[in-house]
Write a protein that holds these residues in place. Structure first.
Motif, PDB file in Angstrom:
ATOM      1  N   LEU A 134       0.649  -1.211  -0.026  1.00  0.00           N
ATOM      2  CA  LEU A 134       0.072   0.192  -0.111  1.00  0.00           C
ATOM      3  C   LEU A 134       0.980   1.634   0.409  1.00  0.00           C
ATOM      4  O   LEU A 134       0.523   2.387  -0.377  1.00  0.00           O
ATOM      5  N   GLY A 135       2.104   1.397   0.698  1.00  0.00           N
ATOM      6  CA  GLY A 135       2.891   2.228   0.717  1.00  0.00           C
ATOM      7  C   GLY A 135       3.381   3.083  -0.298  1.00  0.00           C
ATOM      8  O   GLY A 135       3.814   3.747  -0.951  1.00  0.00           O
ATOM      9  N   ARG A 136       3.014   2.158  -1.962  1.00  0.00           N
ATOM     10  CA  ARG A 136       3.263   2.728  -2.856  1.00  0.00           C
ATOM     11  C   ARG A 136       2.544   2.611  -3.731  1.00  0.00           C
ATOM     12  O   ARG A 136       2.553   3.075  -5.084  1.00  0.00           O
ATOM     13  N   GLU A 137       1.229   2.617  -3.311  1.00  0.00           N
ATOM     14  CA  GLU A 137      -0.098   2.318  -3.909  1.00  0.00           C
ATOM     15  C   GLU A 137      -0.386   4.347  -4.324  1.00  0.00           C
ATOM     16  O   GLU A 137      -0.421   5.658  -3.269  1.00  0.00           O
ATOM     17  N   PRO A 138      -0.597   4.580  -5.412  1.00  0.00           N
ATOM     18  CA  PRO A 138      -1.500   5.681  -5.730  1.00  0.00           C
ATOM     19  C   PRO A 138      -2.147   6.327  -5.110  1.00  0.00           C
ATOM     20  O   PRO A 138      -3.070   5.360  -4.679  1.00  0.00           O
ATOM     21  N   GLY A 139      -2.195   8.092  -4.306  1.00  0.00           N
ATOM     22  CA  GLY A 139      -3.508   7.948  -3.544  1.00  0.00           C
ATOM     23  C   GLY A 139      -3.547   7.174  -2.008  1.00  0.00           C
ATOM     24  O   GLY A 139      -3.621   7.825  -0.934  1.00  0.00           O
ATOM     25  N   GLN A 140      -2.085   6.493  -1.738  1.00  0.00           N
ATOM     26  CA  GLN A 140      -1.832   5.857  -0.294  1.00  0.00           C
ATOM     27  C   GLN A 140      -0.244   6.798  -0.420  1.00  0.00           C
ATOM     28  O   GLN A 140       0.475   7.043   0.607  1.00  0.00           O
ATOM     29  N   ARG A 141       0.736   6.319  -0.842  1.00  0.00           N
ATOM     30  CA  ARG A 141       1.602   6.589  -1.172  1.00  0.00           C
ATOM     31  C   ARG A 141       1.746   9.135  -0.875  1.00  0.00           C
ATOM     32  O   ARG A 141       1.458   9.184  -1.492  1.00  0.00           O
ATOM     33  N   GLU A 142       2.710   8.896   0.103  1.00  0.00           N
ATOM     34  CA  GLU A 142       2.762   9.975   0.754  1.00  0.00           C
ATOM     35  C   GLU A 142       1.398  11.171   0.288  1.00  0.00           C
ATOM     36  O   GLU A 142       0.987  13.144   0.359  1.00  0.00           O
ATOM     37  N   ALA A 143       0.144  10.978   0.886  1.00  0.00           N
ATOM     38  CA  ALA A 143      -0.674  11.006   0.889  1.00  0.00           C
ATOM     39  C   ALA A 143      -1.839  11.069   2.150  1.00  0.00           C
ATOM     40  O   ALA A 143      -2.536  12.048   2.388  1.00  0.00           O
ATOM     41  N   TYR A 144      -0.724  11.159   3.462  1.00  0.00           N
ATOM     42  CA  TYR A 144      -1.161  11.323   4.407  1.00  0.00           C
ATOM     43  C   TYR A 144      -0.277  12.123   5.529  1.00  0.00           C
ATOM     44  O   TYR A 144       0.688  12.665   5.288  1.00  0.00           O
ATOM     45  N   ASP A 145      -1.552  13.068   7.119  1.00  0.00           N
ATOM     46  CA  ASP A 145      -0.491  14.201   7.481  1.00  0.00           C
ATOM     47  C   ASP A 145       0.059  13.289   8.714  1.00  0.00           C
ATOM     48  O   ASP A 145       0.995  13.968   9.027  1.00  0.00           O
ATOM     49  N   ARG A 146      -0.507  12.373   8.809  1.00  0.00           N
ATOM     50  CA  ARG A 146       0.319  11.452  10.105  1.00  0.00           C
ATOM     51  C   ARG A 146       0.021  10.391   9.954  1.00  0.00           C
ATOM     52  O   ARG A 146      -1.224   9.580   9.086  1.00  0.00           O
ATOM     53  N   ALA A 162       6.735   3.393   8.039  1.00  0.00           N
ATOM     54  CA  ALA A 162       5.450   4.856   7.588  1.00  0.00           C
ATOM     55  C   ALA A 162       5.477   5.674   6.820  1.00  0.00           C
ATOM     56  O   ALA A 162       5.246   6.348   6.606  1.00  0.00           O
ATOM     57  N   LEU A 163       6.803   6.117   6.388  1.00  0.00           N
ATOM     58  CA  LEU A 163       6.908   6.681   6.074  1.00  0.00           C
ATOM     59  C   LEU A 163       6.412   7.624   5.109  1.00  0.00           C
ATOM     60  O   LEU A 163       6.220   8.669   4.022  1.00  0.00           O
ATOM     61  N   PRO A 164       6.822   6.384   3.802  1.00  0.00           N
ATOM     62  CA  PRO A 164       6.689   6.695   2.889  1.00  0.00           C
ATOM     63  C   PRO A 164       4.252   6.604   2.539  1.00  0.00           C
ATOM     64  O   PRO A 164       4.620   7.818   1.696  1.00  0.00           O
ATOM     65  N   PHE A 165       3.818   6.223   3.958  1.00  0.00           N
ATOM     66  CA  PHE A 165       2.440   7.253   4.110  1.00  0.00           C
ATOM     67  C   PHE A 165       2.373   8.912   3.918  1.00  0.00           C
ATOM     68  O   PHE A 165       1.396   9.118   3.766  1.00  0.00           O
ATOM     69  N   LEU A 166       3.211   9.359   4.280  1.00  0.00           N
ATOM     70  CA  LEU A 166       3.183  10.195   4.965  1.00  0.00           C
ATOM     71  C   LEU A 166       3.925  11.652   3.835  1.00  0.00           C
ATOM     72  O   LEU A 166       4.470  11.334   3.198  1.00  0.00           O
ATOM     73  N   ARG A 167       3.233  12.701   3.866  1.00  0.00           N
ATOM     74  CA  ARG A 167       3.475  14.036   2.867  1.00  0.00           C
ATOM     75  C   ARG A 167       4.473  14.498   3.449  1.00  0.00           C
ATOM     76  O   ARG A 167       4.981  14.446   4.099  1.00  0.00           O
ATOM     77  N   VAL A 168       5.336  14.929   2.897  1.00  0.00           N
ATOM     78  CA  VAL A 168       6.564  16.030   2.909  1.00  0.00           C
ATOM     79  C   VAL A 168       5.703  16.820   4.474  1.00  0.00           C
ATOM     80  O   VAL A 168       4.863  17.755   3.854  1.00  0.00           O
ATOM     81  N   GLY A 169       6.624  17.276   5.732  1.00  0.00           N
ATOM     82  CA  GLY A 169       5.779  17.751   6.174  1.00  0.00           C
ATOM     83  C   GLY A 169       4.790  17.172   7.780  1.00  0.00           C
ATOM     84  O   GLY A 169       4.253  17.696   9.085  1.00  0.00           O
ATOM     85  N   GLY A 170       4.333  15.564   7.327  1.00  0.00           N
ATOM     86  CA  GLY A 170       4.106  14.966   7.724  1.00  0.00           C
ATOM     87  C   GLY A 170       4.680  14.031   8.581  1.00  0.00           C
ATOM     88  O   GLY A 170       5.564  14.005   9.078  1.00  0.00           O
ATOM     89  N   LEU A 171       3.823  14.004   9.907  1.00  0.00           N
ATOM     90  CA  LEU A 171       4.785  13.068  11.786  1.00  0.00           C
ATOM     91  C   LEU A 171       4.115  11.913  11.138  1.00  0.00           C
ATOM     92  O   LEU A 171       3.082  11.240  11.244  1.00  0.00           O
ATOM     93  N   LEU A 172       4.786  10.965  12.119  1.00  0.00           N
ATOM     94  CA  LEU A 172       5.012   9.362  12.517  1.00  0.00           C
ATOM     95  C   LEU A 172       4.957  10.116  13.752  1.00  0.00           C
ATOM     96  O   LEU A 172       5.935  10.155  14.785  1.00  0.00           O
ATOM     97  N   VAL A 173       3.878   9.267  14.680  1.00  0.00           N
ATOM     98  CA  VAL A 173       3.403   9.291  16.118  1.00  0.00           C
ATOM     99  C   VAL A 173       3.539   7.357  16.648  1.00  0.00           C
ATOM    100  O   VAL A 173       2.670   7.447  15.990  1.00  0.00           O
ATOM    101  N   ALA A 174       4.457   7.439  17.255  1.00  0.00           N
ATOM    102  CA  ALA A 174       5.059   5.961  16.984  1.00  0.00           C
ATOM    103  C   ALA A 174       4.477   5.961  18.864  1.00  0.00           C
ATOM    104  O   ALA A 174       5.772   5.802  20.163  1.00  0.00           O
ATOM    105  N   GLN A 175       3.882   4.921  19.282  1.00  0.00           N
ATOM    106  CA  GLN A 175       3.830   4.867  20.805  1.00  0.00           C
ATOM    107  C   GLN A 175       4.282   3.396  20.962  1.00  0.00           C
ATOM    108  O   GLN A 175       3.806   2.225  19.916  1.00  0.00           O
ATOM    109  N   LYS A 176       5.351   3.142  21.490  1.00  0.00           N
ATOM    110  CA  LYS A 176       6.420   2.165  22.289  1.00  0.00           C
ATOM    111  C   LYS A 176       6.295   2.376  23.463  1.00  0.00           C
ATOM    112  O   LYS A 176       5.660   3.016  24.426  1.00  0.00           O
TER     113      LYS A 176
END
Length: 245
Positions: A134-146, A162-176
């Motif tokens: 999914l991280g390579r699909e148009p509409g999914q890759r670099e399409a999310y804010d978070r 996770a990062l392939p899904f994010l637009r530039v300026g978007g954030l990964l919020v990882a709960q560990k």
């Protein structure tokens, strides 16, 4: 939900600066019933006790709201959602977010879809699939804010998936859970490799339960190179810069 369970939920949310109204409490109570009833038929969660579900699923899911990293409207991917956490609790308290819970296990995603419909959560659109595809699909890759993740994988793996899904300026919020210096170093290097930069590492305790938690925030600062994510299974077998056993 028993009065004791409701009190735990209200107190846990209050510790995070959240006030839950009666309608939201009602939605959590219905989600509790759906989760416990369905778990008798399929392996949704190992947690069965009301206290554990309230604190370690519901309240724990809401901890990704710490620090305001999900502030504002936006498109949010829940990577590896499992039984819908943190996506479903977030959808209840943040109807302004457009949430996409994603998981490779179809039966779990089908449960999330049924639960979202039963609770009339119109801001939830589940997807079945693996991040490597999914991280390579148009509409999914670099399409999310978070992108939010909850106890999914080691940080270097999360960064690559996770990062392939994010637009530039978007954030990964990882709960560990607890985070070792070695995992943090490898995760920081992996993030840089796929276009990310570490913004925040915040250790804290889960409200009331006091379990160790860490919130890791990575910003997407550059376009992810086309070669990432690598093919299915490789990020988990050979994490970037990480040789943990």
């Amino acid at each position: 939900m028993t009065p004791e369970g409701e009190l735990l939920l209200r107190q846990g949310a209050a510790d995070l600066g959240l006030h839950l109204d009666a309608a939201q409490i009602g939605l959590f109570a219905r989600l509790l019933v759906l989760l416990t009833e369905t778990s008798t038929q399929m392996n949704l969660t190992a947690l069965r006790d009301e206290r554990d579900i309230v604190l370690k699923h519901f309240v724990d899911s809401l901890t990704c709201l710490r620090g305001g990293w999900l502030s504002g409207e936006g498109r949010v991917l829940d990577l590896g959602t499992g039984a819908g956490f943190p996506a479903l609790p977030l959808a209840i308290v943040r109807p302004d977010l457009r949430l996409t819970p994603m998981d490779a296990t179809r039966k779990k995603v089908e449960f999330v879809d049924r639960a979202a419909q039963a609770l009339a959560l119109e801001n939830v659109t589940p997807r079945v699939g693996r991040a490597e595809h999914l991280g390579r699909e148009p509409g999914q890759r670099e399409a999310y804010d978070r992108v939010v993740t909850r106890a999914v994988a080691a940080l270097p793996i999360l960064a690559e998936l996770a990062l392939p899904f994010l637009r530039v300026g978007g954030l990964l919020v990882a709960q560990k859970g607890s985070l070792t210096p070695e995992e943090l170093e490898a995760g920081t290097r992996a993030a840089a490799e796929v276009g990310g930069e570490l913004r925040r590492v915040e250790p804290f305790q889960l409200p009331l339960a006091r379990d160790a938690r860490t919130l890791v925030v990575i910003e997407k600062v550059a376009v992810t190179p086309d070669r990432y994510p690598r093919r299915e299974g490789v990020p988990n077998r050979k994490p970037l810069f990480w040789r943990a056993t």
